[in-house]
Design an enzyme around this catalytic site. Structure first.
Site, PDB file in Angstrom:
ATOM      1  N   PRO A 128       0.831  -1.209   0.000  1.00  0.00           N
ATOM      2  CA  PRO A 128       0.000   0.000   0.000  1.00  0.00           C
ATOM      3  C   PRO A 128       0.868   1.262   0.000  1.00  0.00           C
ATOM      4  O   PRO A 128       1.909   1.300   0.652  1.00  0.00           O
ATOM      5  CB  PRO A 128      -0.802  -0.102   1.297  1.00  0.00           C
ATOM      6  N   ASP A 170      14.315   3.237   5.861  1.00  0.00           N
ATOM      7  CA  ASP A 170      13.446   2.492   4.941  1.00  0.00           C
ATOM      8  C   ASP A 170      14.268   1.770   3.874  1.00  0.00           C
ATOM      9  O   ASP A 170      14.106   0.565   3.666  1.00  0.00           O
ATOM     10  CB  ASP A 170      12.451   3.436   4.245  1.00  0.00           C
TER      11      ASP A 170
HETATM   12  O1  PMV Z   1       8.305   5.803   5.562  1.00  0.00           O
HETATM   13  P1  PMV Z   1       7.659   5.788   6.899  1.00  0.00           P
HETATM   14  O2  PMV Z   1       6.333   6.471   6.941  1.00  0.00           O
HETATM   15  O3  PMV Z   1       7.665   4.426   7.499  1.00  0.00           O
HETATM   16  O4  PMV Z   1       8.529   6.667   7.893  1.00  0.00           O
HETATM   17  C1  PMV Z   1       9.875   6.469   8.073  1.00  0.00           C
HETATM   18  C2  PMV Z   1      10.268   6.723   9.472  1.00  0.00           C
HETATM   19  C3  PMV Z   1      10.500   8.155   9.925  1.00  0.00           C
HETATM   20  O5  PMV Z   1      11.334   8.027  11.057  1.00  0.00           O
HETATM   21  C4  PMV Z   1       9.193   8.806  10.333  1.00  0.00           C
HETATM   22  C5  PMV Z   1      11.175   9.010   8.865  1.00  0.00           C
HETATM   23  C6  PMV Z   1      12.601   8.603   8.562  1.00  0.00           C
HETATM   24  O6  PMV Z   1      13.122   9.102   7.544  1.00  0.00           O
HETATM   25  O7  PMV Z   1      13.215   7.844   9.317  1.00  0.00           O
END
Ligand code: PMV
Length: 316
Positions: free
Chosen positions: A101, A152
């Protein structure tokens, strides 16, 4: 030239999102039930150098040179060409599909980048090491997030549970005892950049307060890592709950997330929290394998549009 396929999983952040942007460490795990896939096919009849991109999920069908240079797929493909010093690749089509998603905190953007980078580099005859794949995907993440920590692209590239800290080499977690996580999606699309930007403004106004919240989260992350690596996942529930409390104090939760977190706890989860950027997107709940389905059912009843039961485990 053979057709090349590469896939990359979705991901959840178990502990430490947001604080990780400010240099603290965080823990993330792949979600193998959903994935992005890139297929690269040679087009021997097309002129050399012509790269076609197809992403039916987003109605994209275009030649690479007709797309804006800031398009995430263009940045991924051009990153590979630059990395390998290739100016005129063999004519080909890159087809991208994904079951992850979008804008839901499951790492869909990073997974698409990783799959494309891996498949295209392999097609060009030079498979890239994980470290390079992750670094190129990070360049694309910057378009999505503004100031991404890099967690990520890291977890999606390695496709294993990781501890991540900005500027440090990635650490793969020892995981003697697997545990079960139920993911609930609020269905609210929430771009990570907005939550990250709002928190940055709050931090600028009150740095000492927010630094102390990030330190408290860092402490939780450290304890969670010990519990995971010592094979004591039963200690994680309270830490998950505490982490959610700090995310609420950072202003990145939302009523719908809090409702799902509460529903999971009432259904017997040992702990629950939002996961990822927050404001919408997903939450996670820890549950015994026997209870996982009833926690998932309770999340549906409380408004989750999708649930996934996943197992956090060492490589199989
Ligand atoms: O991509 P997401 O929504 O899982 O967010 C990543 C995690 C955050 O710590 C909020 C942002 C980051 O760059 O680490």
């Amino acid at each position: 030239m053979p057709t090349i396929t590469a896939t990359a999983p979705g991901k959840i952040i178990l502990f430490g999102e947001h604080a990780v942007v400010y240099g603290r460490s965080a823990i993330a795990a792949p979600v193998n039930q959903v994935q992005a896939r890139a297929i690269v096919m040679a087009q021997p009849l097309a002129p050399a150098g012509e790269v076609q991109l197809q992403a039916p999920d987003i109605d994209l069908q275009a030649r690479l040179d007709k797309l804006p240079e800031t398009h995430p797929l263009v940045v991924a493909v051009r990153g590979v060409l630059a990395e390998l010093g290739v100016v005129r690749p063999p004519a080909c089509t890159i087809r991208i599909t994904s079951t992850i998603p979008v804008a839901a905190g499951l790492g869909s953007g990073a997974a698409v980048s990783v799959a494309v980078i891996r498949a295209f580099a392999t097609f060009l005859g030079h498979p890239l090491a994980n470290e390079r794949v992750s670094a190129l995907a990070y360049e694309v993440e910057k378009l999505h997030h503004g100031t991404p920590s890099g967690i990520d692209n890291t977890v999606v590239t390695y496709a294993l549970p990781v501890a991540f800290q900005r500027g440090q080499p990635v650490e793969l977690l020892r995981l003697p005892a697997p545990f079960t996580v139920v993911i609930g999606d609020t269905g609210i699309q929430s771009p990570t950049a907005i939550a990250v930007g709002d928190l940055r403004r709050l931090w600028q106004a009150e740095p000492a307060h927010f630094e102390s919240l990030f330190d408290a989260v860092a402490e939780i992350v450290q304890q969670a890592r010990q519990a995971i690596e010592n094979g004591a996942p039963e200690r994680l529930g309270a830490l998950v709950d505490a982490n959610h409390g700090y995310l609420q104090q950072m202003g990145v939760s939302a009523p719908q997330l809090d409702r799902l977190v509460e529903a999971a706890r009432l259904a017997g989860a040992s702990g629950a929290k939002l996961s990822g950027g927050g404001r919408g997107g997903n939450m996670i709940a820890l549950a015994s394998p026997e209870r996982a389905q009833s926690v998932a059912d309770a999340l549906r009843e409380a408004g989750a549009v999708r649930t996934i039961i996943t197992h956090v485990q060492a490589p199989v």
